[in-house]
Design a protein around this motif. Structure first.
Motif, short mmCIF file in Angstrom:
data_model
loop_
_atom_site.label_atom_id
_atom_site.label_comp_id
_atom_site.label_asym_id
_atom_site.label_seq_id
_atom_site.Cartn_x
_atom_site.Cartn_y
_atom_site.Cartn_z
N MET A 6 1.46 11.72 -17.59
CA MET A 6 1.95 12.85 -18.14
C MET A 6 1.41 13.14 -19.46
SD MET A 6 4.55 14.38 -16.53
CE MET A 6 3.83 14.03 -14.93
N MET A 7 1.28 14.48 -19.99
CA MET A 7 0.77 14.66 -21.15
C MET A 7 1.67 14.03 -22.35
SD MET A 7 -0.47 18.57 -20.93
CE MET A 7 -1.48 19.20 -19.48
N ASP A 8 0.44 13.82 -23.45
CA ASP A 8 1.19 13.07 -24.64
C ASP A 8 1.69 14.19 -25.41
OD1 ASP A 8 2.03 10.74 -25.75
OD2 ASP A 8 0.06 10.05 -26.60
N THR A 9 2.12 15.28 -25.33
CA THR A 9 2.45 16.34 -26.15
C THR A 9 3.69 15.98 -27.20
OG1 THR A 9 1.99 17.67 -24.17
CG2 THR A 9 2.89 18.95 -26.10
N PRO A 10 3.09 16.12 -28.42
CA PRO A 10 4.24 15.66 -29.26
C PRO A 10 5.37 16.72 -29.55
CG PRO A 10 2.45 16.49 -30.69
CD PRO A 10 1.94 16.53 -29.06
N LEU A 11 6.44 16.18 -29.85
CA LEU A 11 7.76 16.87 -29.97
C LEU A 11 7.84 17.26 -31.53
CD1 LEU A 11 10.37 14.63 -28.27
CD2 LEU A 11 9.14 17.03 -27.25
N SER A 47 6.10 23.62 -32.42
CA SER A 47 6.13 24.39 -30.96
C SER A 47 7.29 25.66 -31.18
CB SER A 47 6.42 23.19 -30.04
OG SER A 47 7.72 22.89 -30.17
N PHE A 48 8.20 25.22 -32.01
CA PHE A 48 9.27 26.16 -32.19
C PHE A 48 8.84 27.74 -32.79
CE2 PHE A 48 13.19 23.31 -32.58
CZ PHE A 48 13.13 22.72 -31.30
N GLU A 61 4.61 13.21 -33.68
CA GLU A 61 6.14 13.54 -33.76
C GLU A 61 6.92 12.56 -34.50
OE1 GLU A 61 6.91 13.42 -29.41
OE2 GLU A 61 7.88 11.25 -29.64
N LYS A 62 6.51 11.36 -34.92
CA LYS A 62 7.31 10.50 -36.05
C LYS A 62 6.94 10.84 -37.30
CE LYS A 62 8.39 7.35 -32.20
NZ LYS A 62 8.11 6.00 -31.55
N ARG A 114 10.36 14.62 -34.27
CA ARG A 114 10.95 14.28 -33.15
C ARG A 114 12.37 14.36 -33.06
NH1 ARG A 114 10.12 10.15 -28.67
NH2 ARG A 114 12.16 9.01 -28.53
N SER A 115 13.17 13.88 -34.15
CA SER A 115 14.57 13.98 -34.25
C SER A 115 15.12 15.34 -34.45
CB SER A 115 15.01 13.19 -35.62
OG SER A 115 14.77 13.55 -36.56
N VAL A 125 13.49 18.01 -33.52
CA VAL A 125 13.16 19.03 -32.39
C VAL A 125 14.39 18.52 -31.35
CG1 VAL A 125 11.64 19.11 -30.41
CG2 VAL A 125 10.88 19.59 -32.63
N LEU A 126 14.48 17.35 -31.04
CA LEU A 126 15.37 16.99 -29.95
C LEU A 126 16.91 17.49 -30.43
CD1 LEU A 126 14.11 13.27 -28.90
CD2 LEU A 126 13.92 15.44 -27.60
#
Lengths: 540, 540
Positions: free
Chosen positions: A1-6, A10-11, A173-174, A197-198, A200-201
């Motif tokens: 799977m792609m390592d696309t960061p969160l 992207s928003f 993402e971190k 990451r936090s 976005v999720l």
């Protein structure tokens, strides 16, 4: 799977690609309402990125915001983290001493300040050690009269900014993206750092049916301030999902909020119970009929929502009223009191009981209520401390030794005492530090407060523990009434008799004192420690 | 923030904590329907974990499943990845040659096989190089007569399994969790490996209002097979959100599906258009009135959904019918054709046009439609190749040199030709390899097929490119009719005249041939290459 960061970029890209025509409606003063499409919002956000680049922005650098809810603050919400820096959302209601502490502690280098809040910053500016520029947000800003040496107008900077700036596409993402400080029971506020990451999720979770179900059709009005735990993630989620966003700006009143609901057809709004109590009073007293029927969900959180409040909105105004639970350390949404399918057949009073709890834990987050015997059973009775873990739960306070108090064995220890209902709902019964321990048994001050607040005469009630020679501690109720009291003794007796219907005799407060107001923290929570100190003096 | 990994064990724990009472309804044969609560499902899944541990399960080991949609397959969906191994969902419809290839290529060590599919595995067993045990799933399994040396009954193993097994709590989110093979235009199928992170994020997205809005209230019936791209993520999401799940088992007919919808009050169901065409015919011809009003959403994907089909469900049966787009390489959901708020005022025919496209890209996924001039404008006309990236998009084929064809510059090149509408919706117009290039201009075979399929007489239509001396390629239409044809020439003329209303003259097929059926791949897509070869022979 792609390592696309969160990552939050992207928003922004999503809003740009799909929702360019949708609007951000932003009240910046008593007289000014801006309506800008997302298309312009994205252009302005990129320009702010270019401006910050001009100020020598580096990855991880802290940029403070000191502002109400409006489109410029929303631009900062994205431009700062999408540039790789960290947006420190400074709570404007802190004392000058605490403001100085947190701005210095976070090492903010640039401050984005509302024009009407500038005097506050000017008054402490000489104490700020790391700030090297102040950018003033407002409709008509004149910075020439300020004593601050390096001060700029936000709009002037944007007007001069280059058009071709693009945010970096290599963010991890971190990477830290935001931070907020939370008031401590004693000492200075404690900082919490959010990552891409936090955030976005957490924002994604607000679009879940099981949470707020936020989507493109929503008109979202965060009344909760953008300087308070990311305004519960609504500004981030709103941009991602293409919601119309209504940002109510400074010094709003219940009437102004209702006006905005009516004119913009708000579908979802969120804030602390005090907001909804005020709105309810306004609805009741208004001479012209008000129409809040566009609202499909009110989200209430930050402190317990009295059942009477929930019932009034749900039964009288036909507006679903849900309770959310969280804290600065949890980004904040941990649980939501949506009805489950098994409740469909319940009586309204039973449903109301579920509604007024902190609800079911959302996906990806794990909660555990533990006492000395381990995890408590789902019996709705056995109390324990609520502990939480998950991808948007903090693991530490920023450069703070108090980390060890709250974060242990991979869990956040909230200091909230709770039970779990047979449906798995969390019901907060008290704060560990505010628990009333009478004769070795716990009394829930929150239950008593909720009981008092269902009485017609009562506007607000806080119950605190007072030292007692025999029982160690006994409850004392502090009550604010709607109207002036004619006969204090009679009302006291009436309230005690009223409580006696629902509570064991030994739970009843030893006394009731009537106050003009309950002292509150900067974020609207009861300041029970202060109340206890004040009353200790009075009652001596 | 906590470093909590995104792993499937969190879904299982959620079902155990909150949804123990909710049901999985599983049809395992013509006569048997199981109803097990999630509570038992979790116990059984842990027992399966204990069984696999007994077989010497290691992290990353491949376990194949060869099964229909039922609760045992769902147990494998969780027990295998939650143990740290990889569930290879073997497509039961592949040819023996391809089955042998993919099981050997994946290096499956254990196979979980439905009793009614066991003969298929027995017939190829001698060719399988890595399989060392076969576990047979069924209600009443007798393995004593099989020639396979190491063969076990699933239920016997579960009955003997220890009760105290717990899944490991140290799984990394990037650990492989599942794999599926996708048919290639030529050569053997290509493998795609899913990770815990990709499966969790994909399943979470199904709970978003902008996608399927799956929640605890839903009764979800995945008709799409569990051996086909994770049954579109529905089994994973269903467990996490606590949906009632209806798993229709082997050899279901449209009538059986409608029976299940009626008896279980299914709210959301998903499958390929062929399923819905069959269900529509069954609804139309049924002598007793059928009730599918519990369904709030039909999700159709895998190939284009004819507008007439969508319209029939939406207008005649009042059931919203949405199109989803994806492929094995994308887990699969990439986009969904939900109406946006701006479409509320549109005529139904315009809405239907939007509904029949592949819709809007879901959160966290990025799509780009590119041709030789870069990204195409949102004009609904300019064609380009659809490329995709995001956290649940594959970055390679498993140990396969064909990786380089599809994965370039961090994007998946889908081979699908699409346009983007002004609303940002993706509309697939063709496959690169099936494009008809007539005189240097492209003709969309999908548009022509959709055009033909709106005609009352037409059941299915496939349009393919045939070589042409002057124009290089010209379209040929292959049509399956509902009823027997009385006058082929008259119908041909009628269909061409019918198309002429909507299409440019040069788009019209040079000829129409009438077939008994269109050859399809194992997952129900038109096998145009085969059609072209067959017809090439016939038309010579």
């Amino acid at each position: 799977m792609m390592d696309t960061p969160l990552v939050l970029t992207s928003f922004l890209k999503r809003a740009e690609t799909y929702f360019g025509h949708k609007k951000i409606i932003s009240r910046t003063s008593e007289t000014m309402i801006h309506r800008i499409p997302y298309k312009d919002f994205v252009v302005r956000t990129k320009k702010l990125g270019a401006v910050l680049e001009g100020f020598g922005l580096q990855r991880g650098m802290k940029i403070g915001s000191f502002a109400w809810n409006h489109h410029r603050h929303l631009e900062a919400y994205f431009a700062v983290p999408c540039s790789g820096a960290v947006l420190h959302m400074v709570n404007i209601r802190l004392s000058p001493e605490h403001l100085i502490y947190i701005i210095n502690h976070a090492e903010d280098e640039i401050l984005l300040v509302d024009d009407n809040l500038l005097p506050l910053i000017e008054s402490i500016y000489s104490e700020l050690k790391t700030v090297r520029a102040v950018i003033v947000m407002g409709d008509d800003v004149d910075v020439s009269t300020s004593d601050i040496p390096s001060i700029y107008s936000y709009e002037d900077l944007l007007a001069e900014a280059r058009e071709d700036f693009e945010f970096p596409d290599d963010l991890d993402e971190k990477l830290p993206a935001g931070m907020c400080y939370t008031s401590a029971t004693t000492g200075f506020p404690k900082g919490v750092v959010y990552t891409h990451r936090s955030l976005v999720l957490h924002a994604i979770s607000l679009g879940l049916t099981e949470a707020f179900g936020l989507g493109e059709r929503d008109v979202s009005m965060p009344v909760v301030p953008m300087f308070h735990v990311n305004a519960w993630g609504l500004p981030f989620a709103g941009v991602n999902y293409g919601c119309t966003q209504v940002l109510p700006g400074p010094n709003f009143t219940p009437k102004i909020l209702i006006d905005l609901i009516e004119s913009e057809k708000v579908t979802l709004t969120a804030g602390v119970p005090t907001i909804w109590l005020g709105m309810l009073q306004e609805l009741e007293k208004s001479e012209v009929p008000r129409d809040i029927s566009s609202v499909r969900t009110i989200v209430s959180g930050g402190s317990a929502s009295p059942k009477g409040l929930i019932k009034a909105f749900e039964q009288k105004y036909n507006v679903p009223f849900i309770v959310g639970y969280g804290m600065t350390e949890t980004s904040p949404i941990v649980s939501v009191s949506n009805y489950t399918s098994e409740m469909d057949d319940w009586d309204y009073e039973d449903k109301l009981e579920a509604r007024s709890t902190q609800g079911m834990t959302v996906s990806l987050i794990e909660t555990r209520i533990i006492n000395e015997n381990g995890e408590v059973p789902n019996d709705g009775k056995t109390m324990g401390e609520l502990t939480i873990r998950g991808p948007w739960i903090a693991d530490s306070y920023y450069k703070d030794e108090r980390t060890a108090d709250a974060f242990r064995d991979g869990w956040l220890y909230t200091g909230d005492i709770a039970v779990r209902t047979p449906q798995g709902f969390i019901k907060i019964t008290d704060r560990t530090k505010d628990l009333i321990k009478s004769g070795g048994e716990w009394i829930s001050s929150v239950d008593l407060e909720n009981g008092l607040m269902t009485h017609d005469a009562v506007f607000e009630a806080a119950v605190i523990a007072m030292p007692h020679p025999k029982w160690q501690e006994r409850p004392l109720a502090c009550v604010v009434t709607h109207k002036e009291i004619e006969d204090e003794a009679a009302l006291k007796a009436e309230l005690l008799a009223y409580l006696e219907k629902d509570f064991a005799k030994w739970w009843l407060p030893d006394d009731i004192v009537f106050l003009k107001e309950i002292p509150k923290t900067s974020v609207g929570k009861f300041l029970k420690a202060k109340l206890r100190d004040d009353l200790g003096e009075i009652l001596k």
